[in-house]
Scaffold this motif. Structure first.
Motif, PDB file in Angstrom:
ATOM      1  N   SER A   1       0.831  -1.206   0.000  1.00  0.00           N
ATOM      2  CA  SER A   1       0.000   0.000   0.000  1.00  0.00           C
ATOM      3  C   SER A   1       0.864   1.254   0.000  1.00  0.00           C
ATOM      4  O   SER A   1       0.437   2.296  -0.459  1.00  0.00           O
ATOM      5  CB  SER A   1      -0.988   0.043   1.145  1.00  0.00           C
ATOM      6  N   LYS A   2       2.110   1.124   0.483  1.00  0.00           N
ATOM      7  CA  LYS A   2       3.030   2.264   0.391  1.00  0.00           C
ATOM      8  C   LYS A   2       3.335   2.559  -1.080  1.00  0.00           C
ATOM      9  O   LYS A   2       3.500   3.728  -1.441  1.00  0.00           O
ATOM     10  CB  LYS A   2       4.327   1.963   1.134  1.00  0.00           C
ATOM     11  N   ASN A   3       3.398   1.534  -1.908  1.00  0.00           N
ATOM     12  CA  ASN A   3       3.629   1.755  -3.340  1.00  0.00           C
ATOM     13  C   ASN A   3       2.498   2.562  -3.957  1.00  0.00           C
ATOM     14  O   ASN A   3       2.738   3.412  -4.810  1.00  0.00           O
ATOM     15  CB  ASN A   3       3.780   0.430  -4.073  1.00  0.00           C
ATOM     16  N   LEU A   4       1.278   2.289  -3.543  1.00  0.00           N
ATOM     17  CA  LEU A   4       0.145   3.070  -4.046  1.00  0.00           C
ATOM     18  C   LEU A   4       0.276   4.525  -3.610  1.00  0.00           C
ATOM     19  O   LEU A   4       0.061   5.440  -4.406  1.00  0.00           O
ATOM     20  CB  LEU A   4      -1.173   2.469  -3.549  1.00  0.00           C
ATOM     21  N   PHE A   5       0.644   4.726  -2.347  1.00  0.00           N
ATOM     22  CA  PHE A   5       0.827   6.090  -1.844  1.00  0.00           C
ATOM     23  C   PHE A   5       1.895   6.827  -2.647  1.00  0.00           C
ATOM     24  O   PHE A   5       1.696   7.968  -3.079  1.00  0.00           O
ATOM     25  CB  PHE A   5       1.198   6.053  -0.357  1.00  0.00           C
ATOM     26  N   TYR A   6       3.057   6.162  -2.859  1.00  0.00           N
ATOM     27  CA  TYR A   6       4.117   6.804  -3.621  1.00  0.00           C
ATOM     28  C   TYR A   6       3.703   7.036  -5.077  1.00  0.00           C
ATOM     29  O   TYR A   6       4.069   8.046  -5.677  1.00  0.00           O
ATOM     30  CB  TYR A   6       5.399   5.977  -3.580  1.00  0.00           C
ATOM     31  N   GLY A   7       2.933   6.142  -5.639  1.00  0.00           N
ATOM     32  CA  GLY A   7       2.451   6.335  -7.005  1.00  0.00           C
ATOM     33  C   GLY A   7       1.579   7.572  -7.119  1.00  0.00           C
ATOM     34  O   GLY A   7       1.721   8.373  -8.055  1.00  0.00           O
ATOM     35  N   ILE A   8       0.681   7.742  -6.153  1.00  0.00           N
ATOM     36  CA  ILE A   8      -0.189   8.930  -6.155  1.00  0.00           C
ATOM     37  C   ILE A   8       0.634  10.194  -5.928  1.00  0.00           C
ATOM     38  O   ILE A   8       0.446  11.214  -6.603  1.00  0.00           O
ATOM     39  CB  ILE A   8      -1.298   8.778  -5.097  1.00  0.00           C
ATOM     40  N   LEU A   9       1.570  10.117  -4.972  1.00  0.00           N
ATOM     41  CA  LEU A   9       2.410  11.281  -4.678  1.00  0.00           C
ATOM     42  C   LEU A   9       3.232  11.694  -5.892  1.00  0.00           C
ATOM     43  O   LEU A   9       3.263  12.889  -6.259  1.00  0.00           O
ATOM     44  CB  LEU A   9       3.330  10.968  -3.494  1.00  0.00           C
ATOM     45  N   PHE A  10       3.886  10.752  -6.555  1.00  0.00           N
ATOM     46  CA  PHE A  10       4.692  11.085  -7.728  1.00  0.00           C
ATOM     47  C   PHE A  10       3.831  11.582  -8.886  1.00  0.00           C
ATOM     48  O   PHE A  10       4.264  12.428  -9.663  1.00  0.00           O
ATOM     49  CB  PHE A  10       5.530   9.887  -8.175  1.00  0.00           C
ATOM     50  N   THR A  11       2.614  11.079  -9.001  1.00  0.00           N
ATOM     51  CA  THR A  11       1.713  11.573 -10.048  1.00  0.00           C
ATOM     52  C   THR A  11       1.350  13.034  -9.786  1.00  0.00           C
ATOM     53  O   THR A  11       1.339  13.861 -10.708  1.00  0.00           O
ATOM     54  CB  THR A  11       0.440  10.710 -10.118  1.00  0.00           C
TER      55      THR A  11
ATOM     56  N   ALA B   1       9.167  16.460 -15.269  1.00  0.00           N
ATOM     57  CA  ALA B   1       7.846  15.870 -15.000  1.00  0.00           C
ATOM     58  C   ALA B   1       7.811  14.422 -15.463  1.00  0.00           C
ATOM     59  O   ALA B   1       7.225  13.554 -14.790  1.00  0.00           O
ATOM     60  CB  ALA B   1       6.753  16.679 -15.698  1.00  0.00           C
ATOM     61  N   GLY B   2       8.437  14.140 -16.573  1.00  0.00           N
ATOM     62  CA  GLY B   2       8.487  12.766 -17.076  1.00  0.00           C
ATOM     63  C   GLY B   2       9.190  11.835 -16.099  1.00  0.00           C
ATOM     64  O   GLY B   2       8.818  10.658 -15.955  1.00  0.00           O
ATOM     65  N   PHE B   3      10.202  12.362 -15.428  1.00  0.00           N
ATOM     66  CA  PHE B   3      10.914  11.581 -14.418  1.00  0.00           C
ATOM     67  C   PHE B   3       9.952  11.133 -13.307  1.00  0.00           C
ATOM     68  O   PHE B   3       9.894   9.959 -12.946  1.00  0.00           O
ATOM     69  CB  PHE B   3      12.052  12.449 -13.855  1.00  0.00           C
ATOM     70  N   PHE B   4       9.171  12.070 -12.772  1.00  0.00           N
ATOM     71  CA  PHE B   4       8.227  11.742 -11.696  1.00  0.00           C
ATOM     72  C   PHE B   4       7.078  10.867 -12.185  1.00  0.00           C
ATOM     73  O   PHE B   4       6.642   9.952 -11.493  1.00  0.00           O
ATOM     74  CB  PHE B   4       7.677  13.025 -11.046  1.00  0.00           C
ATOM     75  N   LEU B   5       6.594  11.157 -13.377  1.00  0.00           N
ATOM     76  CA  LEU B   5       5.492  10.346 -13.914  1.00  0.00           C
ATOM     77  C   LEU B   5       5.961   8.921 -14.221  1.00  0.00           C
ATOM     78  O   LEU B   5       5.198   7.967 -14.066  1.00  0.00           O
ATOM     79  CB  LEU B   5       4.901  11.012 -15.156  1.00  0.00           C
ATOM     80  N   GLY B   6       7.222   8.772 -14.624  1.00  0.00           N
ATOM     81  CA  GLY B   6       7.779   7.436 -14.844  1.00  0.00           C
ATOM     82  C   GLY B   6       7.849   6.645 -13.533  1.00  0.00           C
ATOM     83  O   GLY B   6       7.505   5.460 -13.491  1.00  0.00           O
ATOM     84  N   PHE B   7       8.278   7.307 -12.459  1.00  0.00           N
ATOM     85  CA  PHE B   7       8.299   6.635 -11.159  1.00  0.00           C
ATOM     86  C   PHE B   7       6.893   6.273 -10.688  1.00  0.00           C
ATOM     87  O   PHE B   7       6.674   5.211 -10.108  1.00  0.00           O
ATOM     88  CB  PHE B   7       8.970   7.513 -10.093  1.00  0.00           C
ATOM     89  N   SER B   8       5.942   7.162 -10.946  1.00  0.00           N
ATOM     90  CA  SER B   8       4.562   6.858 -10.525  1.00  0.00           C
ATOM     91  C   SER B   8       4.007   5.684 -11.325  1.00  0.00           C
ATOM     92  O   SER B   8       3.322   4.819 -10.773  1.00  0.00           O
ATOM     93  CB  SER B   8       3.657   8.090 -10.677  1.00  0.00           C
ATOM     94  N   LEU B   9       4.338   5.612 -12.599  1.00  0.00           N
ATOM     95  CA  LEU B   9       3.895   4.490 -13.428  1.00  0.00           C
ATOM     96  C   LEU B   9       4.497   3.177 -12.912  1.00  0.00           C
ATOM     97  O   LEU B   9       3.792   2.163 -12.810  1.00  0.00           O
ATOM     98  CB  LEU B   9       4.296   4.728 -14.891  1.00  0.00           C
TER      99      LEU B   9
END
Length: 143
Positions: free
Chosen positions: A37-47, A62-70
């Motif tokens: 569930s921490k991965n979901l949190f980090y995905g939302i945060l990076f998005t 922005a692509g860097f953060f969106l890539g991490f969120s993906l």
């Protein structure tokens, strides 16, 4: 010194078996699901951070953060899929074992002697020498 043998005859119980198996499954998967569930949190945060940076018109950053969120979302959904498959497989195994218990409802026999411990149920029989056994306590419940 006289040798004493303690023998316990435990009735075959579907409820106890089910409870122990559910406990074991939850014990194995509980921390892993919390970490997932921490991965979901980090995905939302990076998005959100990626979206804010897009609004600031710095598209490479922005692509860097969106890539991490993906990647975080991908790992989250992949892990949830693995959990559901493992839960389904676990439930099937439990149902199969319960049906076998109902068909072969012989009691479980536990025998304790000064030299060994033996266990016998409908499908197996084990004999353990005390000097060769090591143990650990799981959640202050089971050996």
């Amino acid at each position: 010194m006289t040798e004493e043998t303690l023998t316990y005859n435990t009735p075959c119980s579907v409820e106890i078996f089910t409870q122990i198996q559910q406990y074991e499954f939850k014990r194995v998967w509980k921390d892993n699901l919390k970490d997932n569930s921490k991965n979901l949190f980090y995905g939302i945060l990076f998005t959100l951070v990626g979206t804010l940076i897009i609004l600031a018109e710095d598209y490479r950053f922005a692509g860097f953060f969106l890539g991490f969120s993906l990647a975080a979302f991908s790992y989250y959904f992949s892990y949830n899929s693995s959990y559901k498959k493992a839960k389904k497989r676990h439930d099937e195994i439990i149902e199969k074992e319960i049906s076998c218990l109902r068909i072969n409802s012989t009691d479980v026999i536990w025998e304790f002697t000064p030299t060994h411990f033996s266990f016998k149920n409908y499908k197996s029989e084990y004999k353990f020498i005390w000097q060769e056994i090591t143990y650990c306590i799981l959640d202050d419940k089971y050996l």
